[in-house]
Design a protein around this motif. Structure first.
Motif, PDB file in Angstrom:
ATOM      1  N   TYR A  37      40.262  12.054 -35.785  1.00 52.12           N
ATOM      2  CA  TYR A  37      38.929  12.944 -35.242  1.00 52.12           C
ATOM      3  C   TYR A  37      38.374  11.987 -34.302  1.00 52.12           C
ATOM      4  N   ASP A  39      35.386  11.843 -33.201  1.00 54.97           N
ATOM      5  CA  ASP A  39      33.779  11.638 -33.731  1.00 54.97           C
ATOM      6  C   ASP A  39      33.782  10.917 -35.103  1.00 54.97           C
ATOM      7  N   GLU A  40      35.101  10.316 -35.717  1.00 51.86           N
ATOM      8  CA  GLU A  40      34.965   9.716 -36.695  1.00 51.86           C
ATOM      9  C   GLU A  40      35.899   8.628 -36.773  1.00 51.86           C
ATOM     10  N   SER A  42      36.877   6.016 -38.412  1.00 56.09           N
ATOM     11  CA  SER A  42      37.352   5.404 -39.457  1.00 56.09           C
ATOM     12  C   SER A  42      38.998   6.069 -39.624  1.00 56.09           C
ATOM     13  N   SER A  43      38.865   7.611 -38.949  1.00 54.79           N
ATOM     14  CA  SER A  43      40.292   8.203 -39.008  1.00 54.79           C
ATOM     15  C   SER A  43      41.122   7.356 -38.207  1.00 54.79           C
ATOM     16  N   ARG A 173      38.185  10.045 -43.247  1.00 48.77           N
ATOM     17  CA  ARG A 173      37.155  10.715 -42.859  1.00 48.77           C
ATOM     18  C   ARG A 173      35.843   9.874 -43.112  1.00 48.77           C
ATOM     19  N   CYS A 174      34.782  10.175 -42.135  1.00 47.46           N
ATOM     20  CA  CYS A 174      33.810   9.453 -42.468  1.00 47.46           C
ATOM     21  C   CYS A 174      32.491  10.285 -41.714  1.00 47.46           C
ATOM     22  N   ASN A 175      31.315   9.855 -41.918  1.00 54.66           N
ATOM     23  CA  ASN A 175      29.971  10.345 -41.423  1.00 54.66           C
ATOM     24  C   ASN A 175      29.181   9.275 -40.940  1.00 54.66           C
ATOM     25  N   PRO A 176      28.367   9.779 -39.942  1.00 54.91           N
ATOM     26  CA  PRO A 176      27.434   8.827 -39.484  1.00 54.91           C
ATOM     27  C   PRO A 176      26.452   8.455 -40.621  1.00 54.91           C
ATOM     28  N   SER A 189      28.899   3.857 -40.078  1.00 61.11           N
ATOM     29  CA  SER A 189      29.404   5.018 -40.593  1.00 61.11           C
ATOM     30  C   SER A 189      29.646   4.837 -41.997  1.00 61.11           C
ATOM     31  N   THR A 191      32.427   6.348 -45.445  1.00 63.92           N
ATOM     32  CA  THR A 191      33.372   7.208 -45.598  1.00 63.92           C
ATOM     33  C   THR A 191      32.702   8.114 -46.465  1.00 63.92           C
ATOM     34  N   ARG A 192      33.359   9.460 -46.320  1.00 58.17           N
ATOM     35  CA  ARG A 192      33.017  10.400 -47.195  1.00 58.17           C
ATOM     36  C   ARG A 192      32.962  10.344 -48.505  1.00 58.17           C
TER      37      ARG A 192
END
Length: 472
Positions: A37, A39-40, A42-43, A173-176, A189, A191-192
């Motif tokens: 991704y 915008d992620e 970490s992927s 997967r990760c999020n800001p 960021s 990780t989810r």
């Protein structure tokens, strides 16, 4: 029939993949598929760690002692791709298995002490979108990930993460993530699964660690893992330079990422403090739970009294902080802090030393000199001071913030400081609220105590210098 056929056609409708998602990428180890991704970040790291290039480097360690990483020829890479990417899973070694390659702990220790740290650069792009490049060139993105010290970090994750499989799954997967309380301006960021944190740092800080601190860091970690050296450093588990750009040149991004465990993973905390041992500009106006609080907030919260810790745990924590601060002082590192999370109901505390990638450069020396002029008017010493003084102040502060509290339960063998494989969990006793002075006067008294401690440190340093001069 027509209605049924129309319904079936509707069920078979394919939803187009967004342009930010890339799924048809070059083959990975063991046929693993990891979408990337845009915008992620970490992927991109997860894909790199699962790549055949990374597996090839891990399975072909350098030989000959001090000669540098062995360079892989095109023939060797093709052979490894054929062997690792073959359809017969039984003939392939599973790099994700914790037992693979590092069967004995001595191999891990040897890798951590190995000074050879050539980075690995992996580039890739979406194959399907490359075929449609002429129709829509803006959808083609080329990704590049440079993994620094790949063999050493792989060995470190073998110890602290149990291998690569779980780490790669988490990083996919990760999020800001907005981390409050810091003044470095870094972005993050998470990780989810909330297990790992990605900190995006400047190129200067990144190079400072990878080129000047990493060798000593891995040797210190080897002692912590295999020589029972207590430590509460929040482990750095990977350093990556990431870049991705559109083929038509419309967009290009670059980041320097440091991956660390989340100190408070699987631990509920009600109060979070970032403690450096300084009381100059170390107060934030916020309620507990709304922001990361600082040293003066901590003194206000405890009313100037130290938090009681079980006897054995306190002893191990003190040794760990002394080990870590001495190591960081020897490396010329300053401005680190201990992150403390408290849970008032369960009386549990989690701690970890963070932000230890900044050395005492000439810019820092000038900053210290300018800010020290404020001491003439009665202000406390600046937050950033020389590594030796920073170490002494940090040690004295943590000894004032926490104290040993002997009790029957601690002697009965409750869990002690866990410094190795997971966030540090420190059980605390449940003290009665002290009658003590009101918060304002307690903070003032604590400030005076710190100033007295600073004066003692300066006098000791002056005395040592005089003795050294007489000895010469």
């Amino acid at each position: 029939g027509e209605g049924a056929g129309g319904h079936a056609a509707h069920d078979a409708e394919v939803v187009p993949v967004p342009s930010r998602v890339h799924v048809q990428l070059p083959k990975l180890l063991n046929g693993v598929s990891i979408p990337v991704y845009e915008d992620e970040p970490s992927s991109i790291i997860a894909y790199t760690l699962a790549s055949i290039e990374h597996a090839t480097l891990i399975q072909n360690p350098p030989k000959g002692g001090g000669a540098g990483e062995r360079k892989m020829s095109a023939g060797m890479m093709a052979s490894m791709r054929a062997r690792l990417g073959s359809g017969d899973r039984g003939e392939r070694p599973d790099i994700f298995s914790p037992s693979w390659y590092y069967e004995d702990p001595g191999a891990v220790e040897q890798i951590l002490n190995d000074p050879m740290q050539k980075p690995l650069k992996v580039s890739f792009q979406d194959l399907a979108k490359c075929e449609k490049f002429s129709a829509n060139p803006s959808t083609v993105t080329r990704f590049t990930c440079t993994a620094y010290c790949p063999r050493q970090f792989h060995a470190l994750r073998r110890v602290f993460c149990g291998g690569e499989a779980g780490f790669i799954r988490s990083m996919s997967r990760c999020n800001p993530w907005k981390a409050t309380g810091g003044k470095s301006g870094s972005t993050f960021s998470r990780t989810r699964c909330e297990r790992y944190i990605l900190k995006y740092v400047s190129k200067t800080e990144f190079k400072m660690f990878t080129e000047q601190l990493s060798t000593a860091y891995f040797k210190f970690m080897a002692k912590a893992c295999f020589r029972n050296l207590p430590t509460v450093l929040s482990k750095i588990l990977g350093c990556y330079q990431l870049s991705w750009k559109r083929a038509n040149g419309d967009r290009m991004l670059s980041k320097y990422a440091i991956v660390m465990p989340n100190v408070f993973y699987a631990t509920h905390v009600t109060h979070i403090f970032d403690l450096k041992g300084s009381v100059r500009n170390r107060y934030v106006k916020a309620k507990p739970g709304e922001a990361v609080l600082l040293d003066e907030n901590f003194l206000e919260y405890t009313r100037g009294f130290p938090i009681p810790i079980e006897e054995k745990t306190n002893d191990e924590m003190r040794h760990a902080i002394r080990n870590d601060s001495k190591f960081l002082c020897d490396m010329g590192v300053v401005d680190y802090s201990v992150l403390v999370g408290l849970n008032e109901k369960t009386r549990v505390m989690a701690i970890g030393i963070i932000d230890y990638v900044r050395q005492y450069t000439w810019e820092r020396r000038i900053e210290t000199g300018v800010k020290s002029m404020g001491m003439i008017t009665g202000k406390a010493s600046p937050t950033v001071i020389s590594p030796e003084n920073y170490k002494v102040r940090f040690q004295l502060a943590t000894e004032r913030y926490f104290m040993m509290a002997p009790c029957q339960t601690s002697r009965a063998g409750l869990p002690v400081l866990r410094t190795m494989r997971r966030p540090v969990i420190v059980p605390t006793t449940k003290p009665k609220p002290p009658p003590g002075p009101p918060p304002a006067s307690a903070v003032k008294a604590a400030r005076e105590m710190i100033m007295r401690g600073k004066k003692q440190v300066e006098e000791k340093s002056k005395s040592d210098a005089e003795k050294k001069g007489r000895g010469q």
